[in-house]
Design a protein around this motif. Structure first.
Motif, short mmCIF file in Angstrom:
data_model
loop_
_atom_site.label_atom_id
_atom_site.label_comp_id
_atom_site.label_asym_id
_atom_site.label_seq_id
_atom_site.Cartn_x
_atom_site.Cartn_y
_atom_site.Cartn_z
N ILE A 161 1.52 -20.42 35.40
CA ILE A 161 0.75 -19.20 35.66
C ILE A 161 1.20 -18.08 34.72
O ILE A 161 0.37 -17.38 34.13
CB ILE A 161 0.88 -18.77 37.14
CG1 ILE A 161 0.16 -19.78 38.04
CG2 ILE A 161 0.34 -17.36 37.36
CD1 ILE A 161 0.43 -19.62 39.52
N GLU A 162 2.51 -17.95 34.55
CA GLU A 162 3.02 -16.92 33.65
C GLU A 162 2.70 -17.24 32.19
O GLU A 162 2.37 -16.36 31.41
CB GLU A 162 4.53 -16.75 33.83
CG GLU A 162 5.07 -15.52 33.13
CD GLU A 162 6.51 -15.22 33.51
OE1 GLU A 162 7.30 -15.00 32.59
OE2 GLU A 162 6.82 -15.22 34.72
N VAL A 163 2.78 -18.51 31.82
CA VAL A 163 2.41 -18.92 30.45
C VAL A 163 0.95 -18.55 30.20
O VAL A 163 0.60 -18.02 29.14
CB VAL A 163 2.64 -20.43 30.23
CG1 VAL A 163 2.02 -20.89 28.91
CG2 VAL A 163 4.14 -20.75 30.25
N ASP A 164 0.08 -18.79 31.18
CA ASP A 164 -1.34 -18.45 31.03
C ASP A 164 -1.53 -16.94 30.87
O ASP A 164 -2.38 -16.50 30.09
CB ASP A 164 -2.15 -18.97 32.22
CG ASP A 164 -2.21 -20.49 32.27
OD1 ASP A 164 -1.91 -21.15 31.25
OD2 ASP A 164 -2.53 -21.02 33.36
N GLU A 165 -0.75 -16.16 31.61
CA GLU A 165 -0.82 -14.70 31.48
C GLU A 165 -0.38 -14.28 30.08
O GLU A 165 -1.03 -13.44 29.44
CB GLU A 165 0.07 -14.03 32.54
CG GLU A 165 0.11 -12.52 32.41
CD GLU A 165 1.11 -11.85 33.34
OE1 GLU A 165 1.10 -10.61 33.38
OE2 GLU A 165 1.91 -12.54 34.01
N ILE A 166 0.69 -14.84 29.60
CA ILE A 166 1.19 -14.53 28.26
C ILE A 166 0.16 -14.91 27.21
O ILE A 166 -0.09 -14.16 26.26
CB ILE A 166 2.56 -15.22 28.03
CG1 ILE A 166 3.63 -14.50 28.86
CG2 ILE A 166 2.93 -15.25 26.55
CD1 ILE A 166 4.96 -15.23 28.93
N LYS A 167 -0.44 -16.07 27.37
CA LYS A 167 -1.47 -16.55 26.43
C LYS A 167 -2.64 -15.56 26.37
O LYS A 167 -3.14 -15.25 25.29
CB LYS A 167 -1.95 -17.93 26.88
CG LYS A 167 -2.85 -18.61 25.90
CD LYS A 167 -3.16 -20.03 26.38
CE LYS A 167 -3.88 -20.83 25.34
NZ LYS A 167 -4.07 -22.23 25.74
N LYS A 168 -3.04 -15.08 27.52
CA LYS A 168 -4.14 -14.11 27.59
C LYS A 168 -3.75 -12.79 26.90
O LYS A 168 -4.52 -12.23 26.11
CB LYS A 168 -4.50 -13.87 29.06
CG LYS A 168 -5.67 -12.97 29.29
CD LYS A 168 -5.95 -12.88 30.79
CE LYS A 168 -6.98 -11.81 31.06
NZ LYS A 168 -7.13 -11.54 32.49
N LEU A 169 -2.55 -12.31 27.19
CA LEU A 169 -2.08 -11.05 26.61
C LEU A 169 -1.90 -11.15 25.10
O LEU A 169 -2.08 -10.16 24.38
CB LEU A 169 -0.76 -10.63 27.25
CG LEU A 169 -0.83 -10.13 28.68
CD1 LEU A 169 0.57 -10.03 29.28
CD2 LEU A 169 -1.56 -8.79 28.76
N LEU A 170 -1.55 -12.33 24.62
CA LEU A 170 -1.31 -12.53 23.20
C LEU A 170 -2.48 -12.07 22.35
O LEU A 170 -2.31 -11.36 21.36
CB LEU A 170 -1.01 -14.02 22.95
CG LEU A 170 -0.42 -14.39 21.60
CD1 LEU A 170 0.95 -13.77 21.39
CD2 LEU A 170 -0.33 -15.91 21.49
N SER A 171 -3.69 -12.41 22.77
CA SER A 171 -4.87 -12.00 22.00
C SER A 171 -5.47 -10.69 22.51
O SER A 171 -5.95 -9.87 21.73
CB SER A 171 -5.92 -13.10 22.00
OG SER A 171 -6.37 -13.34 23.31
N GLU A 172 -5.44 -10.49 23.82
CA GLU A 172 -6.04 -9.27 24.39
C GLU A 172 -5.39 -8.00 23.86
O GLU A 172 -6.07 -7.00 23.64
CB GLU A 172 -5.96 -9.28 25.91
CG GLU A 172 -7.02 -10.10 26.58
CD GLU A 172 -6.97 -9.99 28.09
OE1 GLU A 172 -6.09 -9.29 28.64
OE2 GLU A 172 -7.84 -10.62 28.73
N MET A 173 -4.09 -8.02 23.70
CA MET A 173 -3.40 -6.80 23.27
C MET A 173 -3.71 -6.44 21.83
O MET A 173 -3.72 -5.27 21.47
CB MET A 173 -1.89 -6.91 23.49
CG MET A 173 -1.48 -6.89 24.96
SD MET A 173 -2.06 -5.42 25.87
CE MET A 173 -3.53 -6.02 26.69
N VAL A 174 -4.02 -7.43 21.01
CA VAL A 174 -4.45 -7.14 19.64
C VAL A 174 -5.78 -6.40 19.68
O VAL A 174 -5.95 -5.35 19.06
CB VAL A 174 -4.57 -8.42 18.79
CG1 VAL A 174 -5.17 -8.11 17.42
CG2 VAL A 174 -3.22 -9.09 18.63
#
Length: 151
Positions: free
Chosen positions: A84-97
């Motif tokens: 679940i946390e890996v999925d959150e990190i994956k989402k943030l990786l592109s969203e924050m750009v």
């Protein structure tokens, strides 16, 4: 700033390949002699960017306090990051750009509080912070290239 964003987008794409190509167990593995793992490095660059760009600009970060605490400078992984946390990190990786780019183009960043990094870099402007962020992400990508040799 166009080049700075382009470099950052490319860097984040390289991080994405780790998330796409390594299992949860591999992401969590801390190789002997190393102090962190793949997922910690990815979480760390997300947290660092938020601190360097948003917090130093006097703006709220777009990450949870718990994520910040777990991946901030000086933290260490426990090797138990959940999917679940890996999925959150994956989402943030592109969203924050995307979010940072939109915020930059719309003039959200109005101030910047100068900052001296632990490695001796003086960041006096938002532009310098964003350029340093790319350098910092490059360092962690290099660390991850070393870690993957042991997986």
């Amino acid at each position: 700033m166009e080049a700075t964003f382009r470099i950052w987008e490319t860097s984040r794409g390289l991080y994405q390949t780790f998330l796409d190509n390594y299992s949860l167990e591999q992401l969590n593995t801390i190789p002997e002699g190393m102090s962190n793992n793949l997922i910690w490095n990815i979480g760390h660059i997300i947290v660092s960017q938020q601190k360097l760009v948003y917090a130093l600009s006097g703006l709220p970060m777009h990450i949870s306090d718990s994520l910040f605490e777990k991946y901030q400078n000086g933290s260490r992984p426990n090797g138990k990051t959940s999917q679940i946390e890996v999925d959150e990190i994956k989402k943030l990786l592109s969203e924050m750009v995307k979010k940072t780019k939109v915020d930059f183009e719309s003039g959200v960043f109005k101030e910047f509080h100068p900052y001296q990094t632990k490695t001796g870099f003086y960041l006096g402007t938002l532009k310098e912070a964003m350029e340093f962020n790319n350098y910092h992400e490059g360092i962690h990508l290099g660390i991850m290239m070393t870690i993957k040799k042991y997986l």
